[in-house]
Design a protein around this motif. Sequence first.
Motif, PDB file in Angstrom:
ATOM      1  N   ASP A   1       0.843  -1.204   0.000  1.00 38.67           N
ATOM      2  CA  ASP A   1       0.000   0.000   0.000  1.00 38.67           C
ATOM      3  C   ASP A   1       0.878   1.253   0.000  1.00 38.67           C
ATOM      4  N   ALA A   2       1.906   1.242   0.854  1.00 35.02           N
ATOM      5  CA  ALA A   2       2.793   2.397   0.961  1.00 35.02           C
ATOM      6  C   ALA A   2       3.586   2.605  -0.325  1.00 35.02           C
ATOM      7  N   LEU A   3       4.024   1.517  -0.946  1.00 36.27           N
ATOM      8  CA  LEU A   3       4.729   1.636  -2.227  1.00 36.27           C
ATOM      9  C   LEU A   3       3.822   2.253  -3.284  1.00 36.27           C
ATOM     10  N   ALA A   4       2.563   1.803  -3.313  1.00 38.39           N
ATOM     11  CA  ALA A   4       1.623   2.340  -4.291  1.00 38.39           C
ATOM     12  C   ALA A   4       1.355   3.821  -4.039  1.00 38.39           C
ATOM     13  N   GLN A   5       1.206   4.200  -2.790  1.00 37.75           N
ATOM     14  CA  GLN A   5       0.956   5.608  -2.460  1.00 37.75           C
ATOM     15  C   GLN A   5       2.128   6.493  -2.852  1.00 37.75           C
ATOM     16  N   ARG A   6       3.341   5.951  -2.768  1.00 35.64           N
ATOM     17  CA  ARG A   6       4.527   6.714  -3.145  1.00 35.64           C
ATOM     18  C   ARG A   6       4.816   6.651  -4.633  1.00 35.64           C
ATOM     19  N   GLY A   7       4.080   5.818  -5.357  1.00 36.67           N
ATOM     20  CA  GLY A   7       4.325   5.662  -6.785  1.00 36.67           C
ATOM     21  C   GLY A   7       5.636   4.977  -7.097  1.00 36.67           C
ATOM     22  N   VAL A   8       6.071   4.080  -6.199  1.00 40.81           N
ATOM     23  CA  VAL A   8       7.363   3.414  -6.351  1.00 40.81           C
ATOM     24  C   VAL A   8       7.199   2.132  -7.160  1.00 40.81           C
ATOM     25  N   ALA A   9       8.018   1.985  -8.188  1.00 40.03           N
ATOM     26  CA  ALA A   9       8.080   0.737  -8.954  1.00 40.03           C
ATOM     27  C   ALA A   9       9.373   0.031  -8.569  1.00 40.03           C
ATOM     28  N   LEU A  10       9.250  -1.118  -7.933  1.00 46.81           N
ATOM     29  CA  LEU A  10      10.433  -1.819  -7.432  1.00 46.81           C
ATOM     30  C   LEU A  10      11.264  -2.394  -8.570  1.00 46.81           C
ATOM     31  N   GLN A  11      12.568  -2.284  -8.425  1.00 45.44           N
ATOM     32  CA  GLN A  11      13.467  -2.926  -9.378  1.00 45.44           C
ATOM     33  C   GLN A  11      13.761  -4.357  -8.958  1.00 45.44           C
ATOM     34  N   SER A  12      13.729  -4.599  -7.662  1.00 50.76           N
ATOM     35  CA  SER A  12      13.895  -5.949  -7.121  1.00 50.76           C
ATOM     36  C   SER A  12      12.668  -6.292  -6.294  1.00 50.76           C
ATOM     37  N   GLN A  13      12.109  -7.468  -6.536  1.00 50.08           N
ATOM     38  CA  GLN A  13      10.911  -7.890  -5.817  1.00 50.08           C
ATOM     39  C   GLN A  13      11.240  -8.645  -4.535  1.00 50.08           C
ATOM     40  N   GLU A  14      12.530  -8.666  -4.132  1.00 51.22           N
ATOM     41  CA  GLU A  14      12.888  -9.398  -2.918  1.00 51.22           C
ATOM     42  C   GLU A  14      12.321  -8.692  -1.689  1.00 51.22           C
ATOM     43  N   VAL A  15      11.539  -9.418  -0.915  1.00 53.57           N
ATOM     44  CA  VAL A  15      10.922  -8.892   0.304  1.00 53.57           C
ATOM     45  C   VAL A  15      11.547  -9.603   1.496  1.00 53.57           C
ATOM     46  N   ARG A  16      12.039  -8.807   2.444  1.00 56.18           N
ATOM     47  CA  ARG A  16      12.686  -9.368   3.632  1.00 56.18           C
ATOM     48  C   ARG A  16      11.751  -9.247   4.833  1.00 56.18           C
ATOM     49  N   GLN A  17      11.671 -10.304   5.617  1.00 58.95           N
ATOM     50  CA  GLN A  17      10.762 -10.318   6.774  1.00 58.95           C
ATOM     51  C   GLN A  17      11.490 -10.833   8.005  1.00 58.95           C
ATOM     52  N   ARG A  18      11.235 -10.168   9.131  1.00 63.12           N
ATOM     53  CA  ARG A  18      11.781 -10.663  10.392  1.00 63.12           C
ATOM     54  C   ARG A  18      10.806 -10.376  11.520  1.00 63.12           C
ATOM     55  N   VAL A  19      10.954 -11.126  12.586  1.00 66.06           N
ATOM     56  CA  VAL A  19      10.118 -10.971  13.779  1.00 66.06           C
ATOM     57  C   VAL A  19      10.960 -10.309  14.851  1.00 66.06           C
ATOM     58  N   VAL A  20      10.408  -9.262  15.466  1.00 66.87           N
ATOM     59  CA  VAL A  20      11.130  -8.542  16.509  1.00 66.87           C
ATOM     60  C   VAL A  20      10.268  -8.489  17.757  1.00 66.87           C
ATOM     61  N   GLY A  21      10.899  -8.232  18.901  1.00 64.77           N
ATOM     62  CA  GLY A  21      10.158  -8.115  20.155  1.00 64.77           C
ATOM     63  C   GLY A  21      10.845  -8.865  21.274  1.00 64.77           C
ATOM     64  N   GLU A  22      10.477  -8.496  22.497  1.00 63.53           N
ATOM     65  CA  GLU A  22      11.081  -9.094  23.686  1.00 63.53           C
ATOM     66  C   GLU A  22      10.424 -10.419  24.068  1.00 63.53           C
ATOM     67  N   GLY A  23       9.136 -10.560  23.799  1.00 63.53           N
ATOM     68  CA  GLY A  23       8.408 -11.777  24.173  1.00 63.53           C
ATOM     69  C   GLY A  23       7.134 -11.862  23.366  1.00 63.53           C
ATOM     70  N   GLU A  24       6.324 -12.902  23.642  1.00 58.21           N
ATOM     71  CA  GLU A  24       5.127 -13.137  22.865  1.00 58.21           C
ATOM     72  C   GLU A  24       4.169 -11.952  22.894  1.00 58.21           C
ATOM     73  N   SER A  25       4.115 -11.231  24.011  1.00 58.39           N
ATOM     74  CA  SER A  25       3.196 -10.096  24.121  1.00 58.39           C
ATOM     75  C   SER A  25       3.705  -8.868  23.387  1.00 58.39           C
ATOM     76  N   ASP A  26       4.961  -8.912  22.933  1.00 59.34           N
ATOM     77  CA  ASP A  26       5.578  -7.740  22.308  1.00 59.34           C
ATOM     78  C   ASP A  26       6.046  -8.033  20.886  1.00 59.34           C
ATOM     79  N   LEU A  27       5.554  -9.115  20.287  1.00 56.79           N
ATOM     80  CA  LEU A  27       6.039  -9.510  18.975  1.00 56.79           C
ATOM     81  C   LEU A  27       5.497  -8.600  17.883  1.00 56.79           C
ATOM     82  N   ALA A  28       6.366  -8.311  16.930  1.00 58.99           N
ATOM     83  CA  ALA A  28       5.966  -7.546  15.752  1.00 58.99           C
ATOM     84  C   ALA A  28       6.653  -8.148  14.540  1.00 58.99           C
ATOM     85  N   VAL A  29       6.035  -8.005  13.388  1.00 58.92           N
ATOM     86  CA  VAL A  29       6.603  -8.473  12.130  1.00 58.92           C
ATOM     87  C   VAL A  29       7.033  -7.260  11.315  1.00 58.92           C
TER      88      VAL A  29
END
Length: 287
Positions: free
Chosen positions: A252-280
């Motif tokens: 959504d953010a890429l579309a709003q900025r009008g960005v056309a990606l040159q590389s489609q590689e998407v990186r994902q990680r999980v961060v947080g101190e514990g289960e109650s604080d997890l974010a992706v």
Amino acid sequence: MLSIGEFANTTGISVKALRHYDETKALVPFEVDAATGYRRYSESQVRDGALLQTLRAAGVPLPAAAGALRDGDAADVLRRHRSEVLQKRDAEDTAMTAADAVLTAFARPAAVEERHLGATPFVARVIQLTADLDAAGVDGAGREGIAPTDEDAHRAFADLYQHCVEAGLEPGPAFWTSLREAPGSPARAPELQMLLCWPVARNPETGDASWDDERILADELPPRTELVAVWRADGADLPDGSVHPAVVALFDALAQRGVALQSQEVRQRVVGEGESDLAVEVAVTLP
């Protein structure tokens, strides 16, 4: 004997349906006038007509309903059909519940920001995937071409981390996964790869035989600006196979900025101190 109209009125089957049942041999008239083509039914066929109408009204497919008349097992046919319908309803209920959870997750805002990062050396375990991820399924043995289970991925991360430590590469804490098209794969039928990546202080030395494995990639992310979407679960349980809300927010953010990606590689990680604080966190490199 009953004319087709009389038989229709008696059994509740339309004249049009009776003609179709004749053509498909589901319910054949007792006789058909050779000169006029008029169909006539015997009194003894009323029971079959009523049974056929009852089964069809309950949603029993015509071949199964016709077979019930032939075999005299209408109750068994109805029972089997009911079981199939209930199983389908259970599956639909499960799908509805899953869809509701996904829509609720999509409605929850995700934080999106740009980050400026320096060069990041990394090593990765490369897993070949089929182009159709839905068809890939899950295999506990981790066979090539099959998406790994979470348990398999955690084990592969742990093995790779240990290898990095033993090689003195000083792996960092912020490991990530990414999906990319395999280098050199055809555009019409691209092959996909999943990378399980550990950032390291330095890449393995050239010629180090312990890293001589086609399933291991040693590379470096260059200095870059990333667009990052961060979505906090807050106890939400996303159904397996659903597109992650962080990915949706990122694009959504890429579309709003009008960005056309040159590389489609998407990186994902999980961060947080514990289960109650997890974010992706989901990130792409901006052009």
